[in-house]
Scaffold this motif. Structure first.
Motif, mmCIF file in Angstrom:
data_model
loop_
_atom_site.group_PDB
_atom_site.id
_atom_site.type_symbol
_atom_site.label_atom_id
_atom_site.label_comp_id
_atom_site.label_asym_id
_atom_site.label_seq_id
_atom_site.Cartn_x
_atom_site.Cartn_y
_atom_site.Cartn_z
ATOM 1 N N MET A 6 -3.197 44.544 -17.919
ATOM 2 C CA MET A 6 -4.031 44.189 -16.771
ATOM 3 C C MET A 6 -3.844 42.704 -16.509
ATOM 4 O O MET A 6 -4.133 41.866 -17.361
ATOM 5 C CB MET A 6 -5.504 44.494 -17.011
ATOM 6 N N ILE A 7 -3.331 42.407 -15.329
ATOM 7 C CA ILE A 7 -3.010 41.029 -14.962
ATOM 8 C C ILE A 7 -4.041 40.519 -13.963
ATOM 9 O O ILE A 7 -4.239 41.116 -12.904
ATOM 10 C CB ILE A 7 -1.584 40.948 -14.392
ATOM 11 N N VAL A 8 -4.682 39.425 -14.324
ATOM 12 C CA VAL A 8 -5.672 38.776 -13.464
ATOM 13 C C VAL A 8 -4.995 37.536 -12.887
ATOM 14 O O VAL A 8 -4.638 36.616 -13.616
ATOM 15 C CB VAL A 8 -6.939 38.382 -14.256
ATOM 16 N N MET A 9 -4.818 37.527 -11.565
ATOM 17 C CA MET A 9 -4.058 36.462 -10.916
ATOM 18 C C MET A 9 -4.923 35.485 -10.124
ATOM 19 O O MET A 9 -5.727 35.904 -9.285
ATOM 20 C CB MET A 9 -3.041 37.067 -9.941
ATOM 21 N N ASP A 10 -4.725 34.235 -10.405
ATOM 22 C CA ASP A 10 -5.207 33.129 -9.571
ATOM 23 C C ASP A 10 -6.714 33.093 -9.336
ATOM 24 O O ASP A 10 -7.175 32.554 -8.333
ATOM 25 C CB ASP A 10 -4.478 33.126 -8.224
ATOM 26 N N MET A 11 -7.479 33.640 -10.261
ATOM 27 C CA MET A 11 -8.933 33.626 -10.083
ATOM 28 C C MET A 11 -9.561 32.302 -10.499
ATOM 29 O O MET A 11 -10.698 32.028 -10.153
ATOM 30 C CB MET A 11 -9.572 34.792 -10.832
ATOM 31 N N LEU A 12 -8.819 31.465 -11.221
ATOM 32 C CA LEU A 12 -9.317 30.128 -11.553
ATOM 33 C C LEU A 12 -8.878 29.201 -10.426
ATOM 34 O O LEU A 12 -7.818 28.595 -10.460
ATOM 35 C CB LEU A 12 -8.774 29.675 -12.913
ATOM 36 N N ILE A 30 -15.435 40.916 -4.615
ATOM 37 C CA ILE A 30 -14.703 41.512 -5.748
ATOM 38 C C ILE A 30 -15.089 40.931 -7.098
ATOM 39 O O ILE A 30 -14.753 41.512 -8.126
ATOM 40 C CB ILE A 30 -13.170 41.394 -5.571
ATOM 41 N N VAL A 31 -15.762 39.807 -7.120
ATOM 42 C CA VAL A 31 -15.989 39.124 -8.402
ATOM 43 C C VAL A 31 -16.828 39.977 -9.360
ATOM 44 O O VAL A 31 -16.539 40.008 -10.568
ATOM 45 C CB VAL A 31 -16.561 37.696 -8.198
ATOM 46 N N GLY A 32 -17.811 40.701 -8.869
ATOM 47 C CA GLY A 32 -18.612 41.572 -9.728
ATOM 48 C C GLY A 32 -17.799 42.709 -10.319
ATOM 49 O O GLY A 32 -17.744 42.870 -11.546
ATOM 50 N N LEU A 37 -14.498 44.907 -14.834
ATOM 51 C CA LEU A 37 -13.207 45.453 -15.240
ATOM 52 C C LEU A 37 -12.579 44.594 -16.342
ATOM 53 O O LEU A 37 -12.006 45.128 -17.301
ATOM 54 C CB LEU A 37 -12.269 45.555 -14.034
ATOM 55 N N ILE A 38 -12.698 43.294 -16.225
ATOM 56 C CA ILE A 38 -12.185 42.388 -17.267
ATOM 57 C C ILE A 38 -12.894 42.675 -18.590
ATOM 58 O O ILE A 38 -12.261 42.771 -19.640
ATOM 59 C CB ILE A 38 -12.354 40.909 -16.847
ATOM 60 N N ARG A 175 -13.058 51.753 -11.187
ATOM 61 C CA ARG A 175 -13.628 52.683 -12.177
ATOM 62 C C ARG A 175 -12.570 53.624 -12.768
ATOM 63 O O ARG A 175 -12.793 54.197 -13.824
ATOM 64 C CB ARG A 175 -14.785 53.472 -11.574
ATOM 65 N N ARG A 176 -11.408 53.769 -12.102
ATOM 66 C CA ARG A 176 -10.346 54.668 -12.583
ATOM 67 C C ARG A 176 -9.054 53.954 -12.958
ATOM 68 O O ARG A 176 -8.144 54.580 -13.485
ATOM 69 C CB ARG A 176 -10.034 55.707 -11.506
ATOM 70 N N ILE A 177 -8.988 52.676 -12.713
ATOM 71 C CA ILE A 177 -7.699 51.958 -12.796
ATOM 72 C C ILE A 177 -7.153 51.867 -14.221
ATOM 73 O O ILE A 177 -5.948 51.797 -14.418
ATOM 74 C CB ILE A 177 -7.804 50.557 -12.148
ATOM 75 N N LEU A 178 -8.001 51.885 -15.242
ATOM 76 C CA LEU A 178 -7.528 51.738 -16.620
ATOM 77 C C LEU A 178 -7.344 53.068 -17.343
ATOM 78 O O LEU A 178 -7.009 53.089 -18.520
ATOM 79 C CB LEU A 178 -8.490 50.839 -17.417
ATOM 80 N N GLU A 179 -7.522 54.173 -16.617
ATOM 81 C CA GLU A 179 -7.312 55.489 -17.222
ATOM 82 C C GLU A 179 -5.815 55.690 -17.476
ATOM 83 O O GLU A 179 -4.989 55.254 -16.695
ATOM 84 C CB GLU A 179 -7.825 56.585 -16.313
ATOM 85 N N ALA A 180 -5.513 56.391 -18.552
ATOM 86 C CA ALA A 180 -4.094 56.647 -18.885
ATOM 87 C C ALA A 180 -3.451 57.564 -17.886
ATOM 88 O O ALA A 180 -4.028 58.270 -17.149
ATOM 89 C CB ALA A 180 -3.987 57.232 -20.278
#
Length: 180
Positions: A6-12, A30-32, A37-38, A175-180
């Protein structure tokens, strides 16, 4: 079970650039979901959490410098909920793609990861270009539309359609993005 990156881009982001006000309003949405998700990704053994963040032109900046600049910027309320956990990978970048000029591809191969989940900002720029770079490197791509922020709604929507149609990206809710 397959491990996912899971890649978190440019949020800082210090939000002191052109379009920062418009972008900030979209990041508010999207921050919530992204923070949740993080947290979920950080707890799961089958998810490798990786932050890739623009160095904002400061080539001497460390992870701590980038984080501090964002926290002291105009929108710390958008930064605090998504500050990277200390034990996750953090790669500074200099251009739009999370792959360009970074060790991301090497890291993904080293960890034997073949699927990437892209989150962060900006949908029609950095997320789109990172998706293309992932695609040409034969990574499977997922994007959660509720965890990416756009500047221009029409371009953000078009970018999601392009990722799905042209790059085979799965567009799934958080809610489904990390499912295998």
């Amino acid at each position: 079970m397959e491990t996912i990156a899971m890649i978190v881009m440019d949020m800082l982001n210090p939000y002191d650039h052109d379009d920062a006000e418009t972008l900030g309003k979209n990041v508010e949405k999207i921050v919530g979901p992204l923070a949740r998700l993080i947290e979920q990704a950080h707890r799961q053994d089958d998810v490798e959490l990786i932050y890739v963040n623009d160095n904002h032109g400061d080539f001497a900046a460390t992870r701590d410098d980038i984080e501090e600049t964002a926290r002291k910027g105009r929108r710390p309320d958008l930064v605090e909920p998504i500050v990277p956990p200390r034990n996750c990978a953090f790669l500074p970048k200099v251009r739009h793609s999370a792959f360009y000029g970074t060790s991301l591809e090497y890291l993904l191969h080293r960890l034997n990861l073949r699927r990437v989940v892209l989150t962060g900002q900006v949908t029609e720029q950095c997320v789109l270009y990172s998706a293309l770079d992932a695609y040409i490197r034969h990574f499977a791509i997922r994007v959660a539309p509720d965890c990416v922020a756009h500047i221009h709604p029409d371009l953000g929507e078009a970018a999601l359609r392009m990722m799905e149609r042209n790059m085979g990206a799965e567009i799934l809710p958080a809610r489904r993005i990390l499912e295998a």
